[in-house]
Enzyme design. Structure first.
Site, PDB file in Angstrom:
ATOM      1  N   ASP A  31     -34.987 -28.019  28.634  1.00  0.00           N
ATOM      2  CA  ASP A  31     -33.571 -27.928  28.257  1.00  0.00           C
ATOM      3  C   ASP A  31     -32.949 -29.295  28.006  1.00  0.00           C
ATOM      4  O   ASP A  31     -32.315 -29.528  26.983  1.00  0.00           O
ATOM      5  CB  ASP A  31     -32.746 -27.258  29.373  1.00  0.00           C
ATOM      6  CG  ASP A  31     -32.965 -25.758  29.443  1.00  0.00           C
ATOM      7  OD1 ASP A  31     -33.443 -25.180  28.450  1.00  0.00           O
ATOM      8  OD2 ASP A  31     -32.659 -25.177  30.499  1.00  0.00           O
ATOM      9  N   ARG A 112     -25.588 -31.175  43.926  1.00  0.00           N
ATOM     10  CA  ARG A 112     -24.789 -31.262  42.695  1.00  0.00           C
ATOM     11  C   ARG A 112     -23.600 -32.223  42.770  1.00  0.00           C
ATOM     12  O   ARG A 112     -23.389 -33.002  41.833  1.00  0.00           O
ATOM     13  CB  ARG A 112     -24.309 -29.876  42.252  1.00  0.00           C
ATOM     14  CG  ARG A 112     -25.417 -28.903  41.901  1.00  0.00           C
ATOM     15  CD  ARG A 112     -26.385 -29.472  40.913  1.00  0.00           C
ATOM     16  NE  ARG A 112     -27.381 -28.490  40.504  1.00  0.00           N
ATOM     17  CZ  ARG A 112     -28.540 -28.797  39.955  1.00  0.00           C
ATOM     18  NH1 ARG A 112     -28.872 -30.061  39.754  1.00  0.00           N
ATOM     19  NH2 ARG A 112     -29.383 -27.861  39.606  1.00  0.00           N
ATOM     20  N   ASP A 141     -23.990 -23.965  39.380  1.00  0.00           N
ATOM     21  CA  ASP A 141     -24.148 -25.412  39.249  1.00  0.00           C
ATOM     22  C   ASP A 141     -23.137 -26.033  38.289  1.00  0.00           C
ATOM     23  O   ASP A 141     -22.637 -27.126  38.516  1.00  0.00           O
ATOM     24  CB  ASP A 141     -25.571 -25.755  38.813  1.00  0.00           C
ATOM     25  CG  ASP A 141     -26.571 -25.503  39.932  1.00  0.00           C
ATOM     26  OD1 ASP A 141     -26.171 -25.641  41.105  1.00  0.00           O
ATOM     27  OD2 ASP A 141     -27.731 -25.169  39.638  1.00  0.00           O
ATOM     28  N   SER A 193     -37.347 -20.742  36.778  1.00  0.00           N
ATOM     29  CA  SER A 193     -36.323 -21.785  36.771  1.00  0.00           C
ATOM     30  C   SER A 193     -36.282 -22.387  38.171  1.00  0.00           C
ATOM     31  O   SER A 193     -35.973 -21.705  39.148  1.00  0.00           O
ATOM     32  CB  SER A 193     -34.969 -21.156  36.401  1.00  0.00           C
ATOM     33  OG  SER A 193     -33.946 -22.066  36.722  1.00  0.00           O
TER      34      SER A 193
HETATM   35  N1  ARG Z   1     -28.648 -19.925  43.741  1.00  0.00           N
HETATM   36  C1  ARG Z   1     -28.665 -21.263  44.240  1.00  0.00           C
HETATM   37  C2  ARG Z   1     -27.301 -21.882  44.125  1.00  0.00           C
HETATM   38  O1  ARG Z   1     -26.466 -21.398  43.457  1.00  0.00           O
HETATM   39  C3  ARG Z   1     -29.754 -22.101  43.611  1.00  0.00           C
HETATM   40  C4  ARG Z   1     -29.490 -22.522  42.215  1.00  0.00           C
HETATM   41  C5  ARG Z   1     -30.646 -23.237  41.646  1.00  0.00           C
HETATM   42  N2  ARG Z   1     -30.290 -23.906  40.445  1.00  0.00           N
HETATM   43  C6  ARG Z   1     -31.025 -23.917  39.350  1.00  0.00           C
HETATM   44  N3  ARG Z   1     -30.546 -24.574  38.329  1.00  0.00           N
HETATM   45  N4  ARG Z   1     -32.171 -23.294  39.234  1.00  0.00           N
HETATM   46  O2  ARG Z   1     -27.064 -22.886  44.743  1.00  0.00           O
END
Ligand code: ARG
Length: 420
Positions: A31, A112, A141, A193
């Site tokens: 990406d 993040r 995110d 992912s």
């Molecule tokens: N569901 C989790 C969260 O919202 C993990 C997210 C993982 N992020 C990703 N870009 N794969 O914190």
């Protein structure tokens, strides 16, 4: 006058003509590699790439840097933020026993805001007017990153190409081929992912989206499958000072190394597999597979020690504050003042959290087996079934019960009649 229909929805969204130089949060994956080219093409802008090391295992930062430069980045900066992440983000989470849902220790949610803060710093240093990230429109995110940037740097703009470019994986792979972007691991099967750092790893996508599909083994890249874990149990002892884990099996380590070592021993014993259905803040319910071997040892150890040194009143209150803390962080509000207010309480409560907890690891389970603390609100003399030497007044018990139950007894009489 600009047409209101074309006006950006949010204050920090960029008008394409204003975008001159973009700081791209770059992972080296498909990406963000496609994005690196796409931004140059679409916005006719320069791109500075930023890759942040939060302790995700197996990354080769020279390769990532080389790839970014090959794709036309002005430069690619790699920031090693492991110490800051451990001390300023993971440690407060430990003090707050931070778990969202049934077992997610928030590693992504904690990473993040730090990544966003570093993006702002690096954008300033490199003269960027815009920050780009690779989050989709369906996840948490984007909220965490954009909320943090918009708070720290209201003048900077943000672009999130995945939300707007309307390319699926196949189109992205085709774009990558056309533009000479190497695609890791073949192009046939869509990969999981993944997001990972020092504090854990998550996998989403593929069969994980089928709620009735039990985990395929290939998803577990960090933690040994419990069935294959050693037949011998192992006890690890974790020493804490004022809420900070400082020793493992009696050896002193810095926080980053301690977390890594706890993760290694936990992974060997199959500890920290979480298969969780999660309520996202953007309204979706999504399933995640987490591997969190370090957190699955350190959090229960911390919580147990906190329990030992706290009074009944402190121990009743703290979980509700912990839950609020975890939710704010999950929901992308790291910079919300309530989080700092709660941290003040967390630090006060943790001032007593000194001592050692033993955790027994065996084929996927981590169970607290020993506890000791100079601050324990515990007196073995008082508890024992043997004669307690007059410290605990048996004679006082009936009087206590008489008054303790008074309101309940009156209420019973009122509801069930006076001669009941
Ligand atoms: N569901 C989790 C969260 O919202 C993990 C997210 C993982 N992020 C990703 N870009 N794969 O914190």
């Amino acid at each position: 006058m600009s047409d209101p229909a074309n006006r950006p929805t949010a204050s920090y969204q960029a008008n394409p003509e204003d975008v001159q130089r973009v700081l791209l949060l770059y992972s080296g994956g498909l990406d963000t590699s496609v994005m690196l080219k796409w931004i140059q093409e679409k916005y006719e802008a320069e791109v500075v790439a930023l890759t942040v090391n939060l302790g995700q295992p197996g990354e080769d930062y020279d390769v990532i840097r080389g790839k970014a430069q090959h794709l036309g980045a002005l430069e690619c900066r790699v920031v090693d933020a492991r110490e800051e992440f451990a001390h300023e983000y993971v440690l407060p989470a430990i003090k707050a026993n931070a778990i969202y849902g049934s077992g997610y220790p928030l590693f992504t949610a904690l990473g993040r805001p730090l990544i966003a803060k570093l993006a702002v710093e690096q954008a300033r240093e490199t003269g960027c007017d815009t920050i780009a990230h690779g989050c989709t429109g369906k996840g948490n995110d984007q909220v965490r990153i954009e909320a943090t940037i918009a708070t720290l740097a209201p003048d900077l703009k943000v672009i999130a190409p995945v939300r707007s470019w309307q390319m699926g994986r196949e189109e992205e792979v085709a774009y990558a081929r056309e533009h000479g972007i190497p695609v890791r691991g073949g192009t046939e099967v869509a990969p999981y992912s993944i997001d990972d750092n020092l504090w854990g790893r998550s996998s989403e996508g593929r069969w994980i989206e089928n709620l009735d599909h039990a985990p395929d083994d290939d998803v577990f890249q960090l933690v040994t499958r419990p069935e294959e874990a050693p037949d011998e149990a192992e006890v690890v002892t974790v020493g804490f000072e004022r809420g900070v884990p400082v020793t493992l099996n009696g050896e002193r380590y810095g926080l980053v190394e301690l977390i890594e070592r706890a993760g290694e021993v936990g992974a060997r014993h199959g500890i920290g597999i979480v298969d969780q259905l999660e309520d996202r803040i953007v309204g979706l319910k999504v399933r995640d597979i987490y591997e969190v071997p370090a957190a699955a040892i350190l959090l229960p150890a911390h919580q147990e020690l906190e329990w030992l040194v706290g009074t009944i009143h402190q121990n009743q209150l703290k979980p509700s504050l912990d839950q609020k803390w975890a939710y704010l962080v999950y929901a992308g509000l790291w910079l919300e003042p309530l989080r700092a207010d709660l941290d003040a309480y967390m630090n006060a409560a943790n001032s007593q959290v000194t001592g050692t907890i033993g955790v027994k690891l065996y084929k996927g389970s981590a169970r607290v087996v020993t506890r000791s603390s100079p601050n324990a609100v515990y007196d073995a003399q008082l508890v024992t079934f043997h004669e307690s030497g007059g410290l605990f007044s048996h004679e006082a018990s009936p009087g206590f019960i008489e008054l303790w139950s008074l309101q309940s007894r009156i209420a019973w009489r009122v509801r069930h009649g006076s001669d009941a």
